[in-house]
Each structure stands twice: as structure tokens, then as C-alpha cells.
Scaffold this active site. Structure first.
Site, PDB file in Angstrom:
ATOM      1  N   HIS A 183      -7.379  -5.984   0.088  1.00  0.00           N
ATOM      2  CA  HIS A 183      -6.122  -5.228  -0.035  1.00  0.00           C
ATOM      3  C   HIS A 183      -4.978  -5.906   0.722  1.00  0.00           C
ATOM      4  O   HIS A 183      -3.857  -5.990   0.224  1.00  0.00           O
ATOM      5  CB  HIS A 183      -6.372  -3.820   0.514  1.00  0.00           C
ATOM      6  CG  HIS A 183      -5.259  -2.859   0.330  1.00  0.00           C
ATOM      7  ND1 HIS A 183      -4.600  -2.667  -0.874  1.00  0.00           N
ATOM      8  CD2 HIS A 183      -4.677  -1.983   1.206  1.00  0.00           C
ATOM      9  CE1 HIS A 183      -3.683  -1.722  -0.736  1.00  0.00           C
ATOM     10  NE2 HIS A 183      -3.703  -1.305   0.515  1.00  0.00           N
ATOM     11  N   SER A 243       0.840  -1.197   0.000  1.00  0.00           N
ATOM     12  CA  SER A 243       0.000   0.000   0.000  1.00  0.00           C
ATOM     13  C   SER A 243       0.882   1.256   0.000  1.00  0.00           C
ATOM     14  O   SER A 243       1.694   1.421  -0.911  1.00  0.00           O
ATOM     15  CB  SER A 243      -0.956  -0.052   1.197  1.00  0.00           C
ATOM     16  OG  SER A 243      -2.003   0.878   1.054  1.00  0.00           O
ATOM     17  N   ASP A 280      -9.256  -5.855  -3.972  1.00  0.00           N
ATOM     18  CA  ASP A 280      -8.336  -4.847  -3.442  1.00  0.00           C
ATOM     19  C   ASP A 280      -8.916  -3.450  -3.657  1.00  0.00           C
ATOM     20  O   ASP A 280      -9.285  -3.074  -4.769  1.00  0.00           O
ATOM     21  CB  ASP A 280      -6.985  -4.969  -4.157  1.00  0.00           C
ATOM     22  CG  ASP A 280      -5.888  -4.166  -3.492  1.00  0.00           C
ATOM     23  OD1 ASP A 280      -6.185  -3.145  -2.850  1.00  0.00           O
ATOM     24  OD2 ASP A 280      -4.717  -4.556  -3.636  1.00  0.00           O
TER      25      ASP A 280
END
Length: 283
Positions: A259, A95, A232
Site C-alpha cells: 500500500h 489512502s 496494495d
């Protein structure tokens, strides 16, 4: 604990393997590294360095906004490398950690053996569009609650809290490790999250809102593994499109995962990262 500019960061070195070490870069900014613990299973191959960025997890809290910027986080990461006496390592970012991984590689390519990008966010405008698209697939009550909040309503209403929980349970993590999720929430760095990301996952208003590194992707010259989940929040098609921009990158999508694939597809995610690292070491 390692002293860095602004405080001290917590880190843990595990593993007895002799392969090229790997460092784990968590998301948020401010999420802490608890959810990346599954990758420590690769320690029989190599040393695994898990650390909490300043302001997150077990590290010093971060309230000075002048320290909430990419170059300082890059500086912090290289301070850790130098303190551990590592010449070259793999960087595994998730991320926001993919931004940090990419920017670290740009600043210190000589110290990077390869990169793992998990749920990459190289175009934050696209990320905002994707989260809005996912939000439209939520329950009617959740959509109404989010719309009311965006219109100036309170974030403390039961309806909005339920909507936020629904978004996270569908598009962020579907199978969290409860103890580590509790620790993540307890040590969450909300100060840098709000300043750099925004108040919630589906509202990108922070300093990263215009971040766009797509032009840098074709310039990456080390091996890359890019992973994402079917659900995601950053958009699997967007992640795949960005992976295709990186020369020779391998792309993997995990069915049924959100995610945080280290929770939602633990065994497959750890296996694929392990095999990727081994393949690069063999080169």
C-alpha cells in the site's frame, strides 16, 4: 505550527523550485506524514508542503469526535493554503488522504492544479472486501488468530499480534524506513483512526465504512495520476477501475509493492510523480 479549529497542526515547507507547489496528504486517518518524506526530493522543482493532520504526528492530539469529519479536515487543509499564500497547488493524497484530496477538490476546485491519488479508497465497502480477500492468503495461524479475535477474543494475544504484523508486512508496507515507521507509530492518532476507520486495517467499522465517491470521479476536470502496489491492501484492480472512471487519468502499478508505495517503490514513485507534475506545469 498553524492554529486550526481544535488545536495546532505541524507543517514543513521545503524545496526551492519555482513550479506549482504540492501538498502531501497522509493516510490513516491519523498516520502522520513521515512516510511521505520521499516526495520532498521533488523540492528542486517546486515547494513541497508536508503536514500532519490534527491528531497525528507532531500536531495537537485529537479526542473530540465532533471534529473527526471530512469537512473539518478540508477546512484545515485550506487554512494551510491560505496561511502560506498559495493560490493553486497540487494535492498528493495517499489512502485516507485520497478521500481528503477528492473532497478538497470538490470544495475548492479553483485552487487545485492536479491530483495524485496513491492507493485510493473511493469505495470503503470494496476496501473492506479487498482486505478480507488478502487476509485469506495469510498463514493458517494468522487466519485462525484473526477469526478468534473477530469472534470476541483478545487483541492482546501473541498470535493476534503476529497476525497483524504479518498483514502489515505483506499488504501495507514491505520495505519501511524503520526510523520513520517508529516515528509514525509513536505519533499515531489512534483516536481518529478507531473512530473513522476501525480497530485494524482489515476491519472497517468506523464512520467511513459507507463512504462511496465513485459518482464523483467522472466529474474531475484536472489532471490525475493514480498509483498502487501489486499487493496494495485496497486492491490494485479496484484502484485501477476507479482510475479508469476519471477522465484522462494516468494509472501506474508498482510490482512487488504494498500500500505504501513511497516506501516500497520509492524511486519509481517519486519519479512518476515528478514527471506528472512537470507535465501539468508545461500545459
Amino acid at each position: 505550527m498553524l492554529p486550526v479549529r481544535g488545536g495546532r497542526i505541524w507543517y514543513r515547507v521545503s524545496g526551492t523550485g519555482t513550479g506549482t507547489p504540492m501538498v502531501l496528504l497522509h493516510g490513516g486517518p491519523g498516520a502522520g506524514s513521515y512516510y511521505l518524506k520521499p516526495f520532498e526530493a521533488i523540492g528542486d522543482d517546486r515547494r513541497i508542503i508536508r503536514y500532519d493532520q490534527l491528531g497525528a504526528g507532531k500536531s495537537t492530539r485529537l479526542t473530540d469526535t465532533t471534529l473527526m469529519n471530512i469537512p473539518r479536515f478540508v477546512e484545515e487543509l485550506d487554512s494551510l493554503r491560505r496561511a502560506l499564500g498559495i493560490d493553486k497547488w497540487f494535492v498528493n493524497g495517499h489512502s485516507w488522504g485520497t478521500v481528503l484530496a477528492l473532497e478538497y477538490y470538490k470544495a475548492h476546485p479553483e485552487h487545485v492544479a492536479g491530483i495524485v491519488f496513491g492507493g485510493s479508497v473511493f469505495d470503503w465497502r470494496a476496501y473492506a472486501r479487498e482486505t478480507n480477500t488478502w487476509a485469506k492468503q495469510m498463514s493458517d495461524s494468522a487466519q485462525r488468530a484473526i477469526a478468534a479475535w473477530k469472534a470476541g477474543g483478545s487483541a492482546d494475544t501473541p498470535a493476534f499480534k503476529a497476525a497483524t504484523d504479518e498483514f502489515y508486512s505483506k499488504f501495507v508496507w514491505r520495505h519501511p524506513v524503520q526510523a520513520d515507521l517508529d516515528s509514525t507509530n509513536a505519533g499515531f492518532g489512534s483516536e481518529q483512526y478507531n473512530y473513522m476507520q476501525g480497530a485494524y486495517e482489515y476491519v472497517v467499522t468506523g464512520t467511513l465504512k459507507d463512504y462511496d465517491a465513485r459518482a464523483d470521479l467522472p466529474k474531475i476536470k484536472v489532471p490525475v495520476l493514480s498509483t498502487t502496489g501489486e499487493f496494495d491492501e485496497v486492491g490494485p484492480k479496484t484502484v485501477e477501475a476507479h482510475a479508469r472512471m476519471i477522465p484522462g487519468a494516468k494509472f501506474v502499478l508498482y510490482k512487488g509493492a504494498g500500500h505504501v508505495t513511497s516506501w516500497d517503490a520509492t524511486d519509481a514513485n517519486v519519479r512518476d510523480v515528478r514527471e506528472f507534475l512537470r507535465s501539468v506545469d508545461r500545459r
